[in-house]
Design a protein around this motif. Structure first.
Motif, PDB file in Angstrom:
ATOM      1  N   ALA A 191       0.840  -1.204   0.000  1.00 62.08           N
ATOM      2  CA  ALA A 191       0.000   0.000   0.000  1.00 62.08           C
ATOM      3  C   ALA A 191       0.870   1.246   0.000  1.00 62.08           C
ATOM      4  N   SER A 192       1.900   1.241   0.829  1.00 65.85           N
ATOM      5  CA  SER A 192       2.798   2.395   0.900  1.00 65.85           C
ATOM      6  C   SER A 192       3.461   2.662  -0.449  1.00 65.85           C
ATOM      7  N   GLN A 193       3.891   1.599  -1.115  1.00 66.80           N
ATOM      8  CA  GLN A 193       4.514   1.766  -2.430  1.00 66.80           C
ATOM      9  C   GLN A 193       3.521   2.308  -3.450  1.00 66.80           C
ATOM     10  N   LEU A 194       2.294   1.868  -3.392  1.00 68.56           N
ATOM     11  CA  LEU A 194       1.290   2.373  -4.331  1.00 68.56           C
ATOM     12  C   LEU A 194       1.009   3.855  -4.105  1.00 68.56           C
ATOM     13  N   TRP A 195       1.043   4.300  -2.837  1.00 67.74           N
ATOM     14  CA  TRP A 195       0.877   5.740  -2.571  1.00 67.74           C
ATOM     15  C   TRP A 195       2.012   6.510  -3.224  1.00 67.74           C
ATOM     16  N   LYS A 196       3.216   5.952  -3.182  1.00 66.23           N
ATOM     17  CA  LYS A 196       4.397   6.683  -3.663  1.00 66.23           C
ATOM     18  C   LYS A 196       4.631   6.538  -5.161  1.00 66.23           C
TER      19      LYS A 196
END
Length: 168
Positions: A102-107
């Motif tokens: 999820a964090s990677q998708l935000w970034k």
């Protein structure tokens, strides 16, 4: 269903309405909403199934995209809810993987489309830090807390968690 959940919080009645709305849905949002309601009700297995359906229906390959449009391509929220569900199930490793995704998708959202549509939210990094701390991995937790502190909304909480880990 959505209005019921917002007004009254998760309930069995709201879940039934959300499930009716998701049945046959070809987009991710209705399935994610079922998963979020299940999380709130403690219906973890059903929530995991719904979150997986949300991931299957993510419009990642959308050719045209408007920031206010729904569903959001490469939406991090199904991974976020899966992380929360897995954490409740005691599956910390799986929870970490979903929160990191999820964090990677935000970034990594091309053209900041996720941030334009949903706003910035690095909460997943905070949760990854907590999960690492629960696993007895303070150095890893510290790194995630410091990264989460870059989000203005999380700065104070993340810095406090980092201070505590450092012993100060």
């Amino acid at each position: 269903g959505r209005i019921l959940v917002r007004r009254e919080g998760p309930s069995a009645a709201a879940l039934e309405h959300l499930k009716l709305g998701a049945r046959g849905a070809l987009t991710s949002d209705p399935w994610r909403e079922v998963a979020e309601c299940c999380l709130g009700l403690g219906e973890l297995e059903e929530g995991v199934r719904a979150a997986r359906q949300a991931l299957r229906h993510d419009p990642l390959a959308a050719l045209s995209y408007q920031p206010r449009g729904r569903p959001v391509p490469a939406d991090p929220r199904p991974h976020r809810v899966l992380g929360q569900l897995r954490r409740q199930q005691g599956q910390r490793g799986a929870a970490i993987l979903h929160h990191l995704r999820a964090s990677q998708l935000w970034k990594q959202s091309r053209g900041d489309r996720v941030i334009k549509a949903l706003g910035r939210d690095d909460s997943d990094l905070l949760w990854v830090g907590e999960l690492h701390e629960e696993l007895g991995l303070p150095r890893e937790a510290l790194g995630h807390y410091l990264e989460a502190a870059k989000d203005p909304k999380l700065k104070e909480v993340a810095e406090e968690k980092a201070r505590r880990l450092r012993g100060g």
